[in-house]
Scaffold this motif. Structure first.
Motif, short mmCIF file in Angstrom:
data_model
loop_
_atom_site.label_atom_id
_atom_site.label_comp_id
_atom_site.label_asym_id
_atom_site.label_seq_id
_atom_site.Cartn_x
_atom_site.Cartn_y
_atom_site.Cartn_z
N ALA A 276 44.14 30.93 35.38
CA ALA A 276 44.26 32.24 34.73
C ALA A 276 45.38 33.05 35.36
CB ALA A 276 42.92 32.99 34.83
N LEU A 277 45.49 32.96 36.70
CA LEU A 277 46.57 33.68 37.39
C LEU A 277 47.94 33.25 36.88
CD1 LEU A 277 45.50 33.87 41.13
CD2 LEU A 277 46.43 35.75 39.78
N ALA A 278 48.06 31.98 36.52
CA ALA A 278 49.35 31.46 36.08
C ALA A 278 49.78 32.07 34.74
CB ALA A 278 49.31 29.93 35.98
N ALA B 87 46.12 40.44 37.93
CA ALA B 87 46.45 39.52 39.02
C ALA B 87 45.56 39.78 40.23
CB ALA B 87 47.92 39.66 39.40
N ARG B 88 45.33 41.07 40.51
CA ARG B 88 44.52 41.42 41.69
C ARG B 88 43.07 40.93 41.50
NH1 ARG B 88 45.29 47.41 42.51
NH2 ARG B 88 47.45 46.80 42.26
N ILE B 89 42.53 41.16 40.33
CA ILE B 89 41.14 40.74 40.07
C ILE B 89 41.03 39.22 40.16
CG2 ILE B 89 39.32 40.62 38.32
CD1 ILE B 89 40.37 43.37 37.29
N LEU B 90 41.98 38.52 39.54
CA LEU B 90 41.91 37.05 39.54
C LEU B 90 42.15 36.47 40.93
CD1 LEU B 90 43.68 36.42 36.13
CD2 LEU B 90 41.29 35.89 36.71
N ALA B 91 43.01 37.13 41.71
CA ALA B 91 43.27 36.62 43.06
C ALA B 91 41.98 36.66 43.89
CB ALA B 91 44.37 37.44 43.73
N ARG B 92 41.15 37.69 43.66
CA ARG B 92 39.88 37.76 44.38
C ARG B 92 38.95 36.62 43.98
NH1 ARG B 92 39.97 43.31 42.93
NH2 ARG B 92 41.03 44.50 44.54
N GLN B 93 38.98 36.27 42.69
CA GLN B 93 38.10 35.17 42.25
C GLN B 93 38.66 33.84 42.78
OE1 GLN B 93 35.72 37.02 41.24
NE2 GLN B 93 37.21 38.71 40.94
N ALA B 94 39.99 33.75 42.87
CA ALA B 94 40.61 32.54 43.44
C ALA B 94 40.26 32.42 44.91
CB ALA B 94 42.12 32.57 43.24
N PRO C 219 33.44 40.62 42.61
CA PRO C 219 33.32 39.46 41.73
C PRO C 219 33.40 39.87 40.27
CG PRO C 219 31.18 40.04 42.69
CD PRO C 219 32.20 40.90 43.37
N VAL C 220 34.19 39.17 39.49
CA VAL C 220 34.33 39.45 38.06
C VAL C 220 34.36 38.11 37.31
CG1 VAL C 220 35.81 40.43 36.25
CG2 VAL C 220 35.62 41.59 38.46
N PRO C 221 33.40 37.87 36.40
CA PRO C 221 33.48 36.66 35.58
C PRO C 221 34.66 36.78 34.63
CG PRO C 221 31.32 37.74 35.42
CD PRO C 221 32.24 38.69 36.08
N PHE C 222 35.38 35.69 34.40
CA PHE C 222 36.60 35.82 33.59
C PHE C 222 36.76 34.70 32.56
CE2 PHE C 222 38.85 32.57 35.92
CZ PHE C 222 38.17 32.56 37.13
#
Ligand SMILES: Nc1nc2c(ncn2[C@@H]2O[C@H](COP(=O)(O)OP(=O)(O)OP(=O)(O)O)[C@@H](O)[C@H]2O)c(=O)[nH]1
Ligand SMILES: [Mg+2]
Length: 372
Positions: free
Chosen positions: A123-125, A133-140, A343-346
């Motif tokens: 998703a980050l890509a 990007a910030r939200i997804l980086a935390r999930q990564a 945490p955020v489901p995406f």
């Protein structure tokens, strides 16, 4: 040496120009296969070194000076020059020694990352804008996995109230999470000549749409991708609507059809009304009323209380308009400021997992998980 067929190799940095590229090598024989291609300067081979060791040396096939990082015996990174050629040469020589080249999501999964972490990298890509990007980086980094495990432990301990509360909170966050790789859609509508294209240009900061005094200037959908308040937004300029349906030619009618269709699947509709005209008696449901051309309005004029006042000519109200758009698209930022910082489901998979509880958080593939 045993078979090297279990060694997977992949380019881990985005393809293209860059100072450095990283090639990941995973599998039981990862260190051994790298040792056959790499001549460390003075140091022991990678297979005989400690985890975390960094070795300088040269790549035998090309003579390139590079760095090899041993994460674990079964997980090694080759850091070479950026650009496509250097990394391709490293990969080619590892493949010649028996490694298999795979796409990076499969490589990450094989290297032991959880399915959610791999999805976060994917998703980050494709995500746009710093907030996504910030939200997804935390999930990564594992935030969602950790929360799912917490919920699972509560369920195992029989504390369904705590588990349900945490799951509900995640499902609330998912409204935004599911949109992180898909920009919000904002459509401007209103009568011809209302100043819609001028507002699009003012928000975009450049002359994306043609502006003219002639009614019916915009005849097709004009799309511009922006970042507003850190969120990626697709803004759609549309053909203006003529009062009483009069005098629109065939092309313009087709444009108006597209405008109506765009409005239907918009996240937010901006209803543009010139401040020097009478506001519409019926406001469109949920639309944000935006008065344009306030520089032309008679002094002492009173406006509807919920309207955003703008002038594309003077720039008045444009920053406010951007802020109101963001507040309407992502009210969670104001109403629940903590909701999006953890945490955020995406993906739909996460939502399905939460909706019908048995929560799973095991790695996507167990092939090359760390056994050291
Ligand atoms: N004084 C003033 N004129 C404006 C403003 N915004 C737009 N105009 C003028 O109003 C006319 C129409 O502007 P457009 O932005 O093309 O309007 P539109 O709603 O896109 O029109 P259509 O594409 O025909 O539906 C142009 O002559 C603009 O220069 C404003 O804030 N102040
Ligand atoms: Mg226009």
């Amino acid at each position: 040496m045993t078979s090297v067929h279990s060694v997977l190799v992949s380019l881990l940095t985005p393809p293209g120009r860059g100072a450095l590229a990283v090639v990941g090598v995973s599998g039981t024989d990862a260190a051994a296969i790298v040792d056959r291609a790499f001549a460390p300067r003075g140091a022991r081979p990678v297979a005989g070194r400690d985890d975390g060791a960094i070795a300088f040396g040269s790549w035998r096939a090309t003579g390139e000076e590079l760095v090899v990082v041993r994460r674990r015996a079964n997980l090694v990174e080759v850091h070479c020059h950026g650009g496509l050629a250097a990394a391709a040469a490293v990969i080619t020589s590892l493949v010649a020694l028996g490694a298999e080249e795979v796409a990076w999501p499969r490589w990450l999964a094989a290297a032991g990352e959880s399915q959610t972490v791999v999805e976060a990298h994917e998703a980050l890509a494709v995500a746009g804008g710093p907030k996504a990007a910030r939200i997804l980086a935390r999930q990564a980094a594992g935030a969602l996995d950790a929360e799912m495990e917490r919920i699972e432990r509560w369920r195992e301990a029989g504390d369904h109230a705590a588990a349900d509360a945490a799951a509900r909170r995640l499902l609330r966050a998912a409204r935004v999470g599911l949109r992180l790789t898909r920009p919000w859609r904002v459509v401007l509508t209103g009568p011809v000549n209302a100043g819609k294209s001028s507002l699009v240009n003012a928000l975009a900061g450049y002359s994306r749409s043609i502006v003219s005094p002639e009614p019916g200037t915009t005849r097709d959908l004009v799309e511009v991708r922006l970042v507003l308040g850190g969120w990626e937004v697709d803004l759609f300029d549309t053909a203006g609507l003529r009062r009483g349906g009069a005098a629109a030619g065939l092309i313009e009618q087709a444009g108006i059809g597209r405008a109506v269709a765009a409005t239907e699947d918009a996240d937010l509709v901006l209803q543009i009304v010139p401040a020097d005209a009478t506001p519409p008696s019926v406001a469109t449901d949920d639309a944000l009323l935006v008065l344009s051309k306030t520089d032309l309005a008679p002094i002492g004029h009173t406006w509807p209380a919920d309207a955003v006042l703008t002038s594309a000519a003077t720039g008045a109200g444009i920053a406010d308009l951007a802020a109101v758009i963001v507040a309407r698209l992502v009210p969670e930022e104001r109403t629940a400021p903590d909701l999006l910082t953890g945490p955020v489901p995406f993906t739909q998979r996460h939502v399905d997992m939460l909706a019908g509880h048995p929560v799973q958080s095991k790695p996507a593939h167990a092939a090359h998980t760390d056994s050291t």
